[in-house]
Structures are given as C-alpha cells and as structure tokens.
Write a protein that holds these residues in place. Structure first.
Motif, PDB file in Angstrom:
ATOM      1  N   ALA A  66       0.862  -1.602   0.495  1.00  0.00           N
ATOM      2  CA  ALA A  66       0.145  -0.105  -0.147  1.00  0.00           C
ATOM      3  C   ALA A  66       0.282   1.694  -0.445  1.00  0.00           C
ATOM      4  O   ALA A  66       0.146   2.689  -0.950  1.00  0.00           O
ATOM      5  CB  ALA A  66      -0.984   0.172   1.409  1.00  0.00           C
ATOM      6  N   THR A  67       1.976   0.842   0.977  1.00  0.00           N
ATOM      7  CA  THR A  67       2.778   2.111   0.158  1.00  0.00           C
ATOM      8  C   THR A  67       3.800   2.472  -1.105  1.00  0.00           C
ATOM      9  O   THR A  67       3.692   3.873  -0.904  1.00  0.00           O
ATOM     10  CB  THR A  67       3.923   1.991   1.960  1.00  0.00           C
ATOM     11  OG1 THR A  67       3.358   1.797   3.268  1.00  0.00           O
ATOM     12  CG2 THR A  67       5.004   3.364   1.980  1.00  0.00           C
ATOM     13  N   VAL A  68       3.446   1.426  -1.619  1.00  0.00           N
ATOM     14  CA  VAL A  68       3.867   1.187  -2.763  1.00  0.00           C
ATOM     15  C   VAL A  68       3.274   2.328  -3.919  1.00  0.00           C
ATOM     16  O   VAL A  68       3.390   3.338  -4.757  1.00  0.00           O
ATOM     17  CB  VAL A  68       4.762   0.251  -3.026  1.00  0.00           C
ATOM     18  CG1 VAL A  68       5.016   0.504  -4.596  1.00  0.00           C
ATOM     19  CG2 VAL A  68       5.991   0.230  -2.483  1.00  0.00           C
ATOM     20  N   LEU A  69       2.466   1.288  -3.424  1.00  0.00           N
ATOM     21  CA  LEU A  69       0.840   2.055  -4.303  1.00  0.00           C
ATOM     22  C   LEU A  69       0.123   3.340  -4.748  1.00  0.00           C
ATOM     23  O   LEU A  69      -0.079   3.568  -5.357  1.00  0.00           O
ATOM     24  CB  LEU A  69      -0.204   1.238  -4.423  1.00  0.00           C
ATOM     25  CG  LEU A  69      -1.372   0.537  -5.677  1.00  0.00           C
ATOM     26  CD1 LEU A  69      -0.632  -0.243  -6.424  1.00  0.00           C
ATOM     27  CD2 LEU A  69      -2.369  -0.186  -4.222  1.00  0.00           C
ATOM     28  N   ALA A  70      -0.100   3.589  -2.740  1.00  0.00           N
ATOM     29  CA  ALA A  70      -0.310   4.778  -3.083  1.00  0.00           C
ATOM     30  C   ALA A  70       0.051   6.022  -3.576  1.00  0.00           C
ATOM     31  O   ALA A  70      -0.895   7.077  -3.922  1.00  0.00           O
ATOM     32  CB  ALA A  70      -0.887   5.283  -1.141  1.00  0.00           C
ATOM     33  N   PRO A  71       1.055   6.340  -3.297  1.00  0.00           N
ATOM     34  CA  PRO A  71       1.483   7.565  -4.378  1.00  0.00           C
ATOM     35  C   PRO A  71       1.380   7.277  -5.748  1.00  0.00           C
ATOM     36  O   PRO A  71       0.905   8.326  -6.609  1.00  0.00           O
ATOM     37  CB  PRO A  71       3.403   7.245  -3.786  1.00  0.00           C
ATOM     38  CG  PRO A  71       3.358   6.571  -3.011  1.00  0.00           C
ATOM     39  CD  PRO A  71       2.242   5.375  -2.371  1.00  0.00           C
ATOM     40  N   PHE A  72       1.545   5.713  -6.901  1.00  0.00           N
ATOM     41  CA  PHE A  72       1.327   5.925  -7.743  1.00  0.00           C
ATOM     42  C   PHE A  72      -0.280   5.942  -8.271  1.00  0.00           C
ATOM     43  O   PHE A  72      -0.799   6.715  -9.411  1.00  0.00           O
ATOM     44  CB  PHE A  72       1.708   4.719  -8.214  1.00  0.00           C
ATOM     45  CG  PHE A  72       3.294   4.106  -8.243  1.00  0.00           C
ATOM     46  CD1 PHE A  72       3.815   3.925  -9.798  1.00  0.00           C
ATOM     47  CD2 PHE A  72       4.260   4.168  -7.252  1.00  0.00           C
ATOM     48  CE1 PHE A  72       5.489   4.251 -10.049  1.00  0.00           C
ATOM     49  CE2 PHE A  72       5.410   3.874  -7.932  1.00  0.00           C
ATOM     50  CZ  PHE A  72       6.145   3.757  -9.227  1.00  0.00           C
ATOM     51  N   VAL A  73      -1.174   5.366  -6.987  1.00  0.00           N
ATOM     52  CA  VAL A  73      -2.381   5.892  -7.030  1.00  0.00           C
ATOM     53  C   VAL A  73      -2.365   7.761  -7.353  1.00  0.00           C
ATOM     54  O   VAL A  73      -3.649   7.805  -8.085  1.00  0.00           O
ATOM     55  CB  VAL A  73      -3.231   5.011  -6.630  1.00  0.00           C
ATOM     56  CG1 VAL A  73      -4.814   5.932  -6.922  1.00  0.00           C
ATOM     57  CG2 VAL A  73      -3.542   3.431  -6.928  1.00  0.00           C
ATOM     58  N   LEU A  74      -2.540   8.159  -6.475  1.00  0.00           N
ATOM     59  CA  LEU A  74      -2.980   9.492  -6.483  1.00  0.00           C
ATOM     60  C   LEU A  74      -2.265  10.087  -7.443  1.00  0.00           C
ATOM     61  O   LEU A  74      -2.173  10.758  -7.904  1.00  0.00           O
ATOM     62  CB  LEU A  74      -1.821   9.856  -5.126  1.00  0.00           C
ATOM     63  CG  LEU A  74      -2.804   9.254  -3.659  1.00  0.00           C
ATOM     64  CD1 LEU A  74      -2.445   9.942  -2.141  1.00  0.00           C
ATOM     65  CD2 LEU A  74      -4.416  10.212  -3.783  1.00  0.00           C
ATOM     66  N   ILE A  75      -0.502   9.908  -8.510  1.00  0.00           N
ATOM     67  CA  ILE A  75      -0.140  10.892  -8.676  1.00  0.00           C
ATOM     68  C   ILE A  75      -0.554  10.609 -10.617  1.00  0.00           C
ATOM     69  O   ILE A  75      -1.630  11.285 -11.060  1.00  0.00           O
ATOM     70  CB  ILE A  75       1.351  10.113  -8.977  1.00  0.00           C
ATOM     71  CG1 ILE A  75       2.055  11.298  -8.028  1.00  0.00           C
ATOM     72  CG2 ILE A  75       1.611  11.009 -10.497  1.00  0.00           C
ATOM     73  CD1 ILE A  75       2.999  10.756  -7.552  1.00  0.00           C
ATOM     74  N   GLY A  76      -1.575   9.224 -10.480  1.00  0.00           N
ATOM     75  CA  GLY A  76      -2.284   8.981 -11.941  1.00  0.00           C
ATOM     76  C   GLY A  76      -3.364   9.497 -11.642  1.00  0.00           C
ATOM     77  O   GLY A  76      -3.994  10.202 -12.134  1.00  0.00           O
TER      78      GLY A  76
END
Length: 94
Positions: A66-76
């Motif tokens: 989730a820590t890796v996924l969250a920034p990618f999802v928010l930036i996307g």
C-alpha cells in the motif's frame, strides 16, 4: 476572473453541461488511478529496483504494498484529472 456566461444558455442546459464536465473529469481521474495502480503492480512484479523483494520480505507485506501503491495511484489520478480538464479549459478560453 470569472468567464462570462454564454448568451442563451438556460440554467437546465448549464446544469447538464456541468454534470457532463464533472463526469468527464471523474472518468479521466479513474483512468489515471487505474494506470497508476497498473504501473505500481508492474514495478513490484518485475522487481524493478528490488521493490518486489522488499515488499515480499517485509513484516507486513500489505502495508508495504500500500505504501508503494498509494503515491502511484494519487499521481495517476491527478494526472488523469488534469488531462481531462484540458479540453474544457480550451473550450472556456474561446
């Protein structure tokens, strides 16, 4: 500076136009969210920069993922919404 209302645009038509615009931006943001999640997933699956190994070996792999996924999802999502706004901004510039 507020854009001038278009002449002859009734309140019902303006409401429909706003709903259409919001639906378009939300759809673009959703597409960006999905693209960000796919990018983070590929990053972990292909073990680029040993991120997949670090996530797998952590004491709480769900939190690490989730820590890796969250920034990618928010930036996307932000990029998708911004791209979705481009045609609308061009429309109001005329």
């Amino acid at each position: 500076m507020r854009p001038e209302p278009r002449p002859g645009l009734m309140p019902e038509a303006a409401g429909r136009d706003h709903r259409r615009m919001l639906r378009h931006v939300a759809t673009s943001a959703l597409a960006g969210t999905i693209a960000g999640a796919i990018a983070a997933g590929v990053l972990m699956m292909l073990d680029i920069a040993s991120i997949g190994t670090l996530v797998a070996r952590s004491t709480d792999p769900l939190l690490a993922a989730a820590t890796v996924l969250a920034p990618f999802v928010l930036i996307g999502a932000a990029a998708g919404a911004a791209i979705g706004l481009l045609p609308i901004l061009r429309k109001f510039r005329r």
